[in-house]
Motif scaffolding. Sequence first.
Motif, PDB file in Angstrom:
ATOM      1  N   SER A 170      53.025  10.862  37.755  1.00 11.14           N
ATOM      2  CA  SER A 170      53.811  12.098  37.880  1.00 11.14           C
ATOM      3  C   SER A 170      55.075  11.862  38.699  1.00 11.14           C
ATOM      4  O   SER A 170      54.999  11.494  39.866  1.00 11.14           O
ATOM      5  N   TYR A 171      56.184  12.088  38.075  1.00 10.11           N
ATOM      6  CA  TYR A 171      57.475  11.947  38.753  1.00 10.11           C
ATOM      7  C   TYR A 171      58.257  13.240  38.545  1.00 10.11           C
ATOM      8  O   TYR A 171      58.645  13.544  37.415  1.00 10.11           O
ATOM      9  N   ASP A 175      50.220  11.799  30.234  1.00 13.72           N
ATOM     10  CA  ASP A 175      51.440  12.218  30.924  1.00 13.72           C
ATOM     11  C   ASP A 175      51.189  13.568  31.570  1.00 13.72           C
ATOM     12  O   ASP A 175      50.343  14.333  31.111  1.00 13.72           O
ATOM     13  N   ALA A 176      51.988  13.876  32.599  1.00 17.98           N
ATOM     14  CA  ALA A 176      51.791  15.139  33.308  1.00 17.98           C
ATOM     15  C   ALA A 176      52.399  16.319  32.556  1.00 17.98           C
ATOM     16  O   ALA A 176      52.097  17.467  32.836  1.00 17.98           O
ATOM     17  N   GLN A 204      52.575  16.928  27.104  1.00 25.93           N
ATOM     18  CA  GLN A 204      52.937  16.442  25.760  1.00 25.93           C
ATOM     19  C   GLN A 204      51.750  15.722  25.129  1.00 25.93           C
ATOM     20  O   GLN A 204      51.754  15.446  23.944  1.00 25.93           O
ATOM     21  N   ARG A 216      67.071   9.536  17.762  1.00 19.67           N
ATOM     22  CA  ARG A 216      66.131   8.802  18.608  1.00 19.67           C
ATOM     23  C   ARG A 216      64.968   8.246  17.783  1.00 19.67           C
ATOM     24  O   ARG A 216      64.550   7.113  17.982  1.00 19.67           O
ATOM     25  N   ARG A 223      58.110  18.810  25.322  1.00 20.86           N
ATOM     26  CA  ARG A 223      57.885  19.069  26.745  1.00 20.86           C
ATOM     27  C   ARG A 223      58.204  20.526  27.080  1.00 20.86           C
ATOM     28  O   ARG A 223      59.234  21.040  26.670  1.00 20.86           O
ATOM     29  N   LYS A 283      62.180  17.865  32.859  1.00 21.35           N
ATOM     30  CA  LYS A 283      62.867  17.141  31.786  1.00 21.35           C
ATOM     31  C   LYS A 283      62.459  15.676  31.721  1.00 21.35           C
ATOM     32  O   LYS A 283      61.910  15.143  32.680  1.00 21.35           O
TER      33      LYS A 283
HETATM   34  N1  UDP Z   1      56.935   9.063  35.033  1.00 21.94           N
HETATM   35  C1  UDP Z   1      56.633   8.367  36.202  1.00 21.94           C
HETATM   36  N2  UDP Z   1      57.618   7.605  36.773  1.00 21.94           N
HETATM   37  C2  UDP Z   1      58.853   7.481  36.237  1.00 21.94           C
HETATM   38  C3  UDP Z   1      59.130   8.167  35.029  1.00 21.94           C
HETATM   39  C4  UDP Z   1      58.145   8.941  34.446  1.00 21.94           C
HETATM   40  O1  UDP Z   1      55.522   8.454  36.714  1.00 21.94           O
HETATM   41  O2  UDP Z   1      59.689   6.784  36.814  1.00 21.94           O
HETATM   42  C5  UDP Z   1      55.885   9.908  34.408  1.00 21.94           C
HETATM   43  C6  UDP Z   1      56.311  11.340  34.125  1.00 21.94           C
HETATM   44  O3  UDP Z   1      56.110  12.185  35.244  1.00 21.94           O
HETATM   45  C7  UDP Z   1      55.414  11.726  32.959  1.00 21.94           C
HETATM   46  C8  UDP Z   1      55.250  10.398  32.218  1.00 21.94           C
HETATM   47  O4  UDP Z   1      55.574   9.368  33.146  1.00 21.94           O
HETATM   48  O5  UDP Z   1      54.145  12.173  33.393  1.00 21.94           O
HETATM   49  C9  UDP Z   1      56.143  10.316  30.993  1.00 21.94           C
HETATM   50  O6  UDP Z   1      57.487  10.569  31.351  1.00 21.94           O
HETATM   51  P1  UDP Z   1      58.463  11.428  30.444  1.00 21.94           P
HETATM   52  O7  UDP Z   1      57.794  12.688  30.017  1.00 21.94           O
HETATM   53  O8  UDP Z   1      59.742  11.554  31.189  1.00 21.94           O
HETATM   54  O9  UDP Z   1      58.646  10.470  29.198  1.00 21.94           O
HETATM   55  P2  UDP Z   1      58.777  10.874  27.652  1.00 21.94           P
HETATM   56  O10 UDP Z   1      57.623  11.787  27.335  1.00 21.94           O
HETATM   57  O11 UDP Z   1      60.082  11.570  27.537  1.00 21.94           O
HETATM   58  O12 UDP Z   1      58.685   9.564  26.937  1.00 21.94           O
END
Ligand code: UDP
Length: 318
Positions: free
Chosen positions: A12-13, A95-96, A99, A132, A200, A204
């Motif tokens: 989680s970030y 993921d947090a 999604q 993308r 999401r 963001k």
């Molecule tokens: N996350 C993390 N550190 C980071 C970037 C992302 O822990 O430096 C976590 C973020 O909180 C989320 C997961 O990794 O739970 C996926 O990130 P994100 O949703 O931004 O990626 P996407 O779904 O867009 O590929």
Amino acid sequence: MNPGLISIIIPSYNESGNVELIYKAIDKEFEDIAYDYEICFINDGSTDDTLQRIKKLVLTNAKVKYISFTRNFGKEVALLAGFQHVKGDAVILMDADLQHPCSLIKPFIEGYEEGYHQVIAQRNRKGDNLFRSCLSSLYYCLVNKIVEVDVKDGVGDFRLLSRQAVDALLLLNEGNRFSKGLFSWIGLSQKIIDYDNVTRQKGKTKWSFSKLLNYGMDGVLSFNNRPLRICFYIGAFLLLLSLLCIVTTAIILIRDGVDVQGFLPMISVFLFFGGVQLFSLGVIGEYIGRIYYETKKRPHYLIEETNLSNGEHDEGNQ
Ligand code: UDP
Ligand code: MG
């Protein structure tokens, strides 16, 4: 009798708006699942109140665990910290940001009970930005041509891993972690489950274009040295080509005498060879850079605080 413990790792970030929602969704899902569960949030140096929100959950539920890093170390490293600390008989990565639908937890566990070591969610790209999704399809096509491990488009970290798979991953202690490749590298039996892409809701994405580009580079470079070899072959081919050019020019000179040519072809040739050399140097540099970082043997992450007993004053380089 309880059939076992499922650990859920959630990197989680800056997910302040999501931690409670994901906790509630998981808790609800486990109401009619026989397994016990624990949720391990890895707070990856969030700058919002993600940590405070996680700690609030910890107060009311003993199933919630957390590890908080001293700064942002990246999702891949957060997953590693999770692997090193959770105790489950099987581990789910999520993921947090919601999604990753919690409704897949049941099919994951069914796959686990069928004896699969990796039960993997594969999403379609419904609702994704067209540019993308084209770019990533092209990327996976290329990566699979270059590297020896098989990485699939639409397959991410969202999966269940058996204890044996987690232990296998823990043997791979490299700093530059390209999880998708590592999951494929360990092998073991796999089951794929399809699901619809979810966009999401809150917060963001942390993937800027440059982060994605770096991640893409990791994918290609972490698994073999074929790019180095490609440079070698391109270099050898160009050398032959230039020899051919020199011989042809010499023959024309001897036959027709000196004829002053325009300077444009010359500049093109210089640029071309300069480009090839820089490209090759860049590839070599990437590998040397990786060796440099690995030889430092720095811990992969530092923990500022945790409620896990085995994580006190811990660092991620066991
Ligand atoms: N996350 C993390 N550190 C980071 C970037 C992302 O822990 O430096 C976590 C973020 O909180 C989320 C997961 O990794 O739970 C996926 O990130 P994100 O949703 O931004 O990626 P996407 O779904 O867009 O590929
Ligand atoms: Mg996301």
